[in-house]
Design a protein around this motif. Sequence first.
Motif, PDB file in Angstrom:
ATOM      1  N   UNK A   1       0.799  -1.044  -0.012  1.00 26.46           N
ATOM      2  CA  UNK A   1      -0.126   0.081  -0.204  1.00 26.46           C
ATOM      3  C   UNK A   1       0.825   1.302  -0.111  1.00 26.46           C
ATOM      4  N   UNK A   2       1.797   1.324   0.732  1.00 26.04           N
ATOM      5  CA  UNK A   2       2.603   2.475   0.942  1.00 26.04           C
ATOM      6  C   UNK A   2       3.697   2.699  -0.198  1.00 26.04           C
ATOM      7  N   UNK A   3       4.174   1.686  -0.732  1.00 27.18           N
ATOM      8  CA  UNK A   3       4.910   1.700  -2.055  1.00 27.18           C
ATOM      9  C   UNK A   3       3.912   2.338  -3.324  1.00 27.18           C
ATOM     10  N   UNK A   4       2.887   1.783  -3.333  1.00 25.70           N
ATOM     11  CA  UNK A   4       2.043   2.210  -4.361  1.00 25.70           C
ATOM     12  C   UNK A   4       1.771   3.776  -3.974  1.00 25.70           C
ATOM     13  N   UNK A   5       1.324   4.319  -2.732  1.00 25.94           N
ATOM     14  CA  UNK A   5       0.922   5.429  -2.677  1.00 25.94           C
ATOM     15  C   UNK A   5       2.168   6.502  -2.869  1.00 25.94           C
ATOM     16  N   UNK A   6       3.368   5.801  -2.547  1.00 25.56           N
ATOM     17  CA  UNK A   6       4.437   6.688  -2.861  1.00 25.56           C
ATOM     18  C   UNK A   6       4.849   7.114  -4.002  1.00 25.56           C
ATOM     19  N   UNK A   7       4.346   6.363  -5.016  1.00 25.82           N
ATOM     20  CA  UNK A   7       4.278   6.622  -6.639  1.00 25.82           C
ATOM     21  C   UNK A   7       3.593   7.979  -6.727  1.00 25.82           C
ATOM     22  N   UNK A   8       2.311   8.184  -6.078  1.00 20.52           N
ATOM     23  CA  UNK A   8       1.626   9.450  -6.383  1.00 20.52           C
ATOM     24  C   UNK A   8       2.257  10.634  -5.597  1.00 20.52           C
ATOM     25  N   UNK A   9       3.283  10.449  -4.861  1.00 16.40           N
ATOM     26  CA  UNK A   9       3.880  11.580  -4.160  1.00 16.40           C
ATOM     27  C   UNK A   9       4.529  11.186  -2.982  1.00 16.40           C
ATOM     28  N   UNK A  10       4.781  11.875  -1.814  1.00 12.82           N
ATOM     29  CA  UNK A  10       5.551  11.436  -0.859  1.00 12.82           C
ATOM     30  C   UNK A  10       4.538  10.258  -0.102  1.00 12.82           C
ATOM     31  N   UNK A  11       5.280   9.299   0.494  1.00 11.22           N
ATOM     32  CA  UNK A  11       4.596   8.267   1.230  1.00 11.22           C
ATOM     33  C   UNK A  11       4.290   8.984   2.668  1.00 11.22           C
ATOM     34  N   UNK A  12       2.812   8.605   2.938  1.00 16.27           N
ATOM     35  CA  UNK A  12       2.243   9.644   4.236  1.00 16.27           C
ATOM     36  C   UNK A  12       2.979   9.036   5.404  1.00 16.27           C
ATOM     37  N   UNK A  13       3.262   9.830   6.386  1.00 15.16           N
ATOM     38  CA  UNK A  13       3.894   9.679   7.559  1.00 15.16           C
ATOM     39  C   UNK A  13       2.920   9.456   8.680  1.00 15.16           C
ATOM     40  N   UNK A  14       1.774   9.522   8.586  1.00 15.25           N
ATOM     41  CA  UNK A  14       0.726   9.240   9.678  1.00 15.25           C
ATOM     42  C   UNK A  14      -0.607   8.807   9.115  1.00 15.25           C
ATOM     43  N   UNK A  15      -1.391   8.038   9.827  1.00 10.07           N
ATOM     44  CA  UNK A  15      -2.751   7.655   9.163  1.00 10.07           C
ATOM     45  C   UNK A  15      -3.462   9.191   8.806  1.00 10.07           C
ATOM     46  N   UNK A  16      -3.601  10.099   9.732  1.00 12.33           N
ATOM     47  CA  UNK A  16      -4.398  11.197   9.302  1.00 12.33           C
ATOM     48  C   UNK A  16      -3.819  11.770   8.063  1.00 12.33           C
ATOM     49  N   UNK A  17      -2.447  11.873   7.983  1.00 12.42           N
ATOM     50  CA  UNK A  17      -2.041  12.438   6.349  1.00 12.42           C
ATOM     51  C   UNK A  17      -2.510  11.472   5.217  1.00 12.42           C
ATOM     52  N   UNK A  18      -2.516  10.196   5.558  1.00 12.41           N
ATOM     53  CA  UNK A  18      -2.920   9.358   4.554  1.00 12.41           C
ATOM     54  C   UNK A  18      -4.188   9.463   4.284  1.00 12.41           C
ATOM     55  N   UNK A  19      -5.149   9.629   5.174  1.00 15.67           N
ATOM     56  CA  UNK A  19      -6.588   9.738   5.216  1.00 15.67           C
ATOM     57  C   UNK A  19      -6.812  11.220   4.539  1.00 15.67           C
ATOM     58  N   UNK A  20      -6.180  12.240   4.746  1.00 12.70           N
ATOM     59  CA  UNK A  20      -6.478  13.704   4.229  1.00 12.70           C
ATOM     60  C   UNK A  20      -5.890  13.480   2.666  1.00 12.70           C
ATOM     61  N   UNK A  21      -5.094  12.788   2.414  1.00 11.25           N
ATOM     62  CA  UNK A  21      -4.425  12.880   0.862  1.00 11.25           C
ATOM     63  C   UNK A  21      -5.544  12.045  -0.006  1.00 11.25           C
ATOM     64  N   UNK A  22      -6.001  10.714   0.489  1.00 14.81           N
ATOM     65  CA  UNK A  22      -6.572   9.924  -0.423  1.00 14.81           C
ATOM     66  C   UNK A  22      -8.066   9.268  -0.029  1.00 14.81           C
ATOM     67  N   UNK A  23      -8.582   9.519   1.052  1.00 15.37           N
ATOM     68  CA  UNK A  23      -9.976   9.165   1.494  1.00 15.37           C
ATOM     69  C   UNK A  23     -11.090  10.203   1.033  1.00 15.37           C
ATOM     70  N   UNK A  24     -12.161   9.839   0.597  1.00 21.12           N
ATOM     71  CA  UNK A  24     -13.249  10.755   0.333  1.00 21.12           C
ATOM     72  C   UNK A  24     -13.744  11.371   1.325  1.00 21.12           C
ATOM     73  N   UNK A  25     -13.794  10.689   2.646  1.00 18.09           N
ATOM     74  CA  UNK A  25     -14.579  11.041   3.708  1.00 18.09           C
ATOM     75  C   UNK A  25     -13.742  12.226   4.462  1.00 18.09           C
ATOM     76  N   UNK A  26     -14.257  13.156   5.123  1.00 16.62           N
ATOM     77  CA  UNK A  26     -13.322  14.103   5.949  1.00 16.62           C
ATOM     78  C   UNK A  26     -12.436  13.306   6.867  1.00 16.62           C
ATOM     79  N   UNK A  27     -11.356  14.320   7.075  1.00 16.04           N
ATOM     80  CA  UNK A  27     -10.292  13.813   8.129  1.00 16.04           C
ATOM     81  C   UNK A  27     -11.008  13.560   9.446  1.00 16.04           C
ATOM     82  N   UNK A  28     -11.853  14.472   9.855  1.00 18.52           N
ATOM     83  CA  UNK A  28     -12.459  14.698  11.155  1.00 18.52           C
ATOM     84  C   UNK A  28     -13.015  13.292  11.502  1.00 18.52           C
TER      85      UNK A  28
END
Length: 143
Positions: free
Chosen positions: A82-109
């Motif tokens: 998962x992180x290797x493929x996400x890394x191809x779209x930019x920097x690998x997220x460092x936290x779950x919150x960062x991953x969620x904010x970049x790639x999830x459709x639902x709000x990070x809240x």
Amino acid sequence: MPSDRKLLVGMDEAGYGPNLGPLVVTAVALDVPRGVPSESLWDALAPAVTRFPACDDTQIVIDDSKRVYVAANGLAQLERTALALLGLTGAVPRTLRELWARHCLTPVSDIDQNFWGDGDGVVLPNQLRHDQIALDERQISLR
């Protein structure tokens, strides 16, 4: 899309559903040359992708999560893929919150409303080091 290209799209889910924890649904779209049959993608991506855990870590494992995940081995294989493929779209997220904010459709809240996660407290990768998840984009080129 140019006429010499085609778009292959697939989707899948991972998780036990809303009764037992988080459910993740994702879709993947591959822009491939029209002459590459979909059934030969495994051959075309072989330098970077396998269905079986690789001994030398040069390939990432892509298959149904129920086949890749082995409780005794932890989440390392799934995390690396998962992180290797996400890394191809930019920097690998460092936290779950960062991953969620970049790639999830639902709000990070939403992460704060779930019992299963403290978005700032979940550091990624969890079971690996960052140098274990890198994937060279040239390995997966279908051009």
